[in-house]
Write a protein that holds these residues in place. Structure first.
Motif, short mmCIF file in Angstrom:
data_model
loop_
_atom_site.label_atom_id
_atom_site.label_comp_id
_atom_site.label_asym_id
_atom_site.label_seq_id
_atom_site.Cartn_x
_atom_site.Cartn_y
_atom_site.Cartn_z
N GLN A 80 -24.75 -26.36 38.49
CA GLN A 80 -24.47 -24.94 38.68
C GLN A 80 -23.14 -24.74 39.40
N ALA A 81 -22.55 -23.59 39.20
CA ALA A 81 -21.30 -23.26 39.88
C ALA A 81 -21.49 -23.40 41.39
N SER A 121 -17.38 -27.79 44.80
CA SER A 121 -17.11 -26.38 44.52
C SER A 121 -16.77 -26.18 43.05
N LYS A 175 -16.54 -25.01 39.24
CA LYS A 175 -16.46 -23.69 38.61
C LYS A 175 -16.76 -23.84 37.12
N PRO A 176 -17.22 -22.77 36.48
CA PRO A 176 -17.46 -22.86 35.04
C PRO A 176 -16.22 -23.32 34.26
N GLU A 177 -15.05 -22.97 34.73
CA GLU A 177 -13.83 -23.37 34.02
C GLU A 177 -13.51 -24.86 34.18
N ASP A 178 -14.26 -25.57 35.00
CA ASP A 178 -14.13 -27.03 35.08
C ASP A 178 -14.87 -27.73 33.95
N THR A 179 -15.65 -26.98 33.19
CA THR A 179 -16.41 -27.56 32.09
C THR A 179 -15.47 -28.20 31.07
N THR A 186 -20.50 -30.14 32.62
CA THR A 186 -20.81 -28.75 32.28
C THR A 186 -21.21 -28.01 33.55
N VAL A 187 -20.50 -26.92 33.83
CA VAL A 187 -20.77 -26.12 35.01
C VAL A 187 -21.27 -24.76 34.55
N SER A 188 -22.49 -24.44 34.90
CA SER A 188 -23.08 -23.16 34.49
C SER A 188 -22.82 -22.10 35.56
N SER A 189 -22.69 -20.86 35.09
CA SER A 189 -22.42 -19.75 36.03
C SER A 189 -23.69 -19.15 36.58
#
Length: 124
Positions: free
Chosen positions: A13-14, A85, A87-91, A121-124
């Motif tokens: 998760q984020a 830390s 972030k979803p954009e790190d996916t 995969t980082v979920s928001s």
């Protein structure tokens, strides 16, 4: 024969953390730098971070400074990327990369060897 094997990717998760590992083998005496690049779906590859193997100097993309930490274990010839830390954009798929011919450290295309990659995969 140079081989790079990544591990440690997954779903988080984020705000969470993951730690990636890269085990290197084959002609390790000639390594100049080892690091990570990422490729998000439908986008170009990007440099993430790298370490000069002999002296330990580290480099980071602006997007990950203060959140990611690269380190190495000289004895095991293994490199790590602690990602905090998130972030979803790190996916993206994260690839370990190794440089054996001197080039720009912070350009992913200046490396000569890459692993198979590990999905983050980082979920928001």
């Amino acid at each position: 024969q140079v081989e790079l094997v990544e591990s440690g990717g997954g779903l988080v998760q984020a705000g969470g953390s993951l730690k990636l590992s890269c085990a290197a083998s084959g002609r390790t005496f000639s390594t100049i730098a080892i690091g990570w690049l990422l490729q998000a779906l439908g986008k170009e590859r990007e440099f993430v971070s790298a370490v000069i193997w002999s002296v330990g100097h580290t480099y980071y993309a602006d997007s990950v400074k203060g959140r990611f930490t690269i380190s190495r274990d000289n004895a095991e010839f293994t490199m790590f990327l602690q990602m905090d830390s998130l972030k979803p954009e790190d996916t993206a798929v994260y690839y370990c990369e190794e440089q054996k011919i001197t080039g720009w450290i912070n350009r992913w295309d200046e490396y000569q060897y890459w692993g198979q990659g590990t999905q983050v995969t980082v979920s928001s």
